[in-house]
Design a protein around this motif. Structure first.
Motif, mmCIF file in Angstrom:
data_model
loop_
_atom_site.group_PDB
_atom_site.id
_atom_site.type_symbol
_atom_site.label_atom_id
_atom_site.label_comp_id
_atom_site.label_asym_id
_atom_site.label_seq_id
_atom_site.Cartn_x
_atom_site.Cartn_y
_atom_site.Cartn_z
ATOM 1 N N HIS A 8 0.821 -1.203 0.000
ATOM 2 C CA HIS A 8 0.000 0.000 0.000
ATOM 3 C C HIS A 8 0.862 1.264 0.000
ATOM 4 O O HIS A 8 0.639 2.193 -0.779
ATOM 5 N N VAL A 9 1.854 1.279 0.876
ATOM 6 C CA VAL A 9 2.758 2.432 0.948
ATOM 7 C C VAL A 9 3.457 2.643 -0.391
ATOM 8 O O VAL A 9 3.524 3.772 -0.911
ATOM 9 N N THR A 10 3.936 1.554 -0.961
ATOM 10 C CA THR A 10 4.620 1.646 -2.244
ATOM 11 C C THR A 10 3.715 2.207 -3.331
ATOM 12 O O THR A 10 4.112 3.086 -4.103
ATOM 13 N N SER A 11 2.482 1.724 -3.363
ATOM 14 C CA SER A 11 1.591 2.176 -4.431
ATOM 15 C C SER A 11 1.230 3.645 -4.268
ATOM 16 O O SER A 11 1.069 4.371 -5.256
ATOM 17 N N VAL A 12 1.146 4.112 -3.039
ATOM 18 C CA VAL A 12 0.860 5.528 -2.823
ATOM 19 C C VAL A 12 2.009 6.387 -3.356
ATOM 20 O O VAL A 12 1.791 7.421 -3.984
ATOM 21 N N LEU A 13 3.223 5.937 -3.122
ATOM 22 C CA LEU A 13 4.384 6.678 -3.617
ATOM 23 C C LEU A 13 4.395 6.719 -5.138
ATOM 24 O O LEU A 13 4.646 7.758 -5.750
ATOM 25 N N LEU A 14 4.116 5.585 -5.745
ATOM 26 C CA LEU A 14 4.100 5.526 -7.203
ATOM 27 C C LEU A 14 3.014 6.433 -7.764
ATOM 28 O O LEU A 14 3.217 7.122 -8.769
ATOM 29 N N GLU A 15 1.885 6.427 -7.099
ATOM 30 C CA GLU A 15 0.767 7.262 -7.543
ATOM 31 C C GLU A 15 1.145 8.741 -7.469
ATOM 32 O O GLU A 15 0.812 9.534 -8.357
ATOM 33 N N ALA A 16 1.859 9.099 -6.417
ATOM 34 C CA ALA A 16 2.274 10.497 -6.264
ATOM 35 C C ALA A 16 3.200 10.892 -7.418
ATOM 36 O O ALA A 16 3.063 11.972 -7.999
ATOM 37 N N GLU A 17 4.111 10.011 -7.750
ATOM 38 C CA GLU A 17 5.025 10.327 -8.841
ATOM 39 C C GLU A 17 4.283 10.404 -10.171
ATOM 40 O O GLU A 17 4.538 11.280 -10.992
ATOM 41 N N ARG A 18 3.346 9.496 -10.339
ATOM 42 C CA ARG A 18 2.560 9.505 -11.564
ATOM 43 C C ARG A 18 1.845 10.849 -11.730
ATOM 44 O O ARG A 18 1.781 11.416 -12.824
ATOM 45 N N SER A 19 1.339 11.346 -10.619
ATOM 46 C CA SER A 19 0.618 12.610 -10.670
ATOM 47 C C SER A 19 1.569 13.775 -10.942
ATOM 48 O O SER A 19 1.194 14.764 -11.587
ATOM 49 N N LEU A 20 2.783 13.650 -10.480
ATOM 50 C CA LEU A 20 3.784 14.672 -10.784
ATOM 51 C C LEU A 20 4.064 14.714 -12.275
ATOM 52 O O LEU A 20 4.090 15.780 -12.906
ATOM 53 N N VAL A 21 4.246 13.547 -12.858
ATOM 54 C CA VAL A 21 4.524 13.467 -14.286
ATOM 55 C C VAL A 21 3.353 14.012 -15.094
ATOM 56 O O VAL A 21 3.528 14.742 -16.068
ATOM 57 N N GLU A 22 2.170 13.691 -14.626
ATOM 58 C CA GLU A 22 0.982 14.188 -15.305
ATOM 59 C C GLU A 22 0.989 15.715 -15.320
ATOM 60 O O GLU A 22 0.699 16.359 -16.328
ATOM 61 N N ARG A 23 1.345 16.279 -14.182
ATOM 62 C CA ARG A 23 1.411 17.735 -14.090
ATOM 63 C C ARG A 23 2.472 18.288 -15.041
ATOM 64 O O ARG A 23 2.244 19.285 -15.729
ATOM 65 N N LEU A 24 3.610 17.639 -15.114
ATOM 66 C CA LEU A 24 4.680 18.103 -15.998
ATOM 67 C C LEU A 24 4.260 17.998 -17.451
ATOM 68 O O LEU A 24 4.736 18.756 -18.302
ATOM 69 N N GLY A 25 3.373 17.060 -17.733
ATOM 70 C CA GLY A 25 2.909 16.871 -19.101
ATOM 71 C C GLY A 25 2.070 18.027 -19.609
ATOM 72 O O GLY A 25 1.832 18.150 -20.816
ATOM 73 N N GLU A 26 1.662 18.891 -18.702
ATOM 74 C CA GLU A 26 0.815 20.011 -19.110
ATOM 75 C C GLU A 26 1.615 21.209 -19.612
ATOM 76 O O GLU A 26 1.062 22.177 -20.111
ATOM 77 N N THR A 27 2.907 21.136 -19.414
ATOM 78 C CA THR A 27 3.755 22.239 -19.879
ATOM 79 C C THR A 27 4.639 21.777 -21.034
ATOM 80 O O THR A 27 5.216 20.693 -20.981
ATOM 81 N N THR A 28 4.716 22.602 -22.066
ATOM 82 C CA THR A 28 5.574 22.256 -23.203
ATOM 83 C C THR A 28 6.686 23.284 -23.348
ATOM 84 O O THR A 28 6.636 24.355 -22.748
ATOM 85 N N LEU A 29 7.649 22.947 -24.171
ATOM 86 C CA LEU A 29 8.774 23.859 -24.392
ATOM 87 C C LEU A 29 8.328 25.154 -25.062
ATOM 88 O O LEU A 29 9.007 26.180 -24.964
#
Ligand code: FES
Ligand code: FES
Lengths: 134, 134
Positions: free
Chosen positions: B107-128
DNA sequence: AGGTCTGTAACTTTTGATGTTGCGAAACAT
DNA sequence: ATGTTTCGCAACATCAAAAGTTACAGACCT
């Protein structure tokens, strides 16, 4: 253990404590569980105590316990208490040709900060209560 | 420079390149700009080339340029190309008393992965493209 | 008093990143 | 062809942060 495992250690340890909130947990016990050293545990948990998330007591029945209810402690609290500063490393001693006053530079920096802010926001949606009774 | 500055170097460099997409940028030039070494620059940009974000050419008019339009390159692409794995460090060689099969552990591991996934998603909203003409 | 704990300070060890040097391969100019 | 520029890569050396270790003082309980 490994590098940059402070967050990892903190989360797993608090997960365990949240599942047994009524007794004290010693650093030796935690260290053994996590495969590391009591002093390392105290260093990490010490930061959480400074942030008011944990309480420690000395002596015979001493050890560590949560300072408040699991549902009142979010992962963002934990992340912040460790001040990991993960996504946006400090500017270091960069560029002479690209001044700090540069618009581009400020823009890049602000985007990084915004990304981290959003990460923390996401972590704020999960509390220790979700680690109980799993 | 400093530690864990790969993402920092990549973002600032691509920001500059995006502002002058039509000429080649040499690693020496970039290194000078960022206050580091050409080899270090090639190491980082090399990863971005492997991910198809950049193109490099040898010889006289050689150097680096974007492989596609700035608007088609997101910060998530860059982050992923560097495989930083920032928020969720690998489990290392933890615990004997707390098995990997433990529900809490997963459970702890999956929460961490989910947090990172959400970070990447956020980064995906910005382009060069958002770094151009600032 | 004696036994457990935490709190800290100092030190060593380990690990990953970065910096450096050197040289080969490709591209191009002359 | 020859020389120059630039990337590609490997093999180191250096550095910094994290983790591990040891030691001891302070607090607390029985
Ligand atoms: S180094 Fe030029 S934008 Fe930051
Ligand atoms: S060490 Fe991961 S939950 Fe026990």
């Amino acid at each position: 253990m490994k590098q940059n495992s402070r967050l990892w250690l903190a989360l797993h340890t608090l997960g365990h404590i949240a599942n047994e909130p009524d007794r004290m947990h010693t650093s030796a016990e935690i260290a053994d569980h996590a495969g590391t050293n009591p002093v390392v545990v105290r260093r990490v948990l010490g930061r959480l105590r400074e942030a008011g998330l944990l309480v420690s007591e000395k002596g015979h029945a001493g050890g560590w316990r949560l300072a408040s209810a699991p549902k009142d402690i979010t992962l963002a609290d934990i992340y912040s208490a460790l001040d990991e500063n993960i996504v946006a490393p400090p500017p270091a001693d960069y560029a002479r040709s690209c001044a700090v006053e540069s618009e581009l530079h400020k823009h890049v920096t602000s985007v990084l900060l915004e990304a981290e802010r959003s990460l923390v926001e996401r972590l704020g949606e999960t509390t220790l209560a979700q680690f109980q009774e799993v």
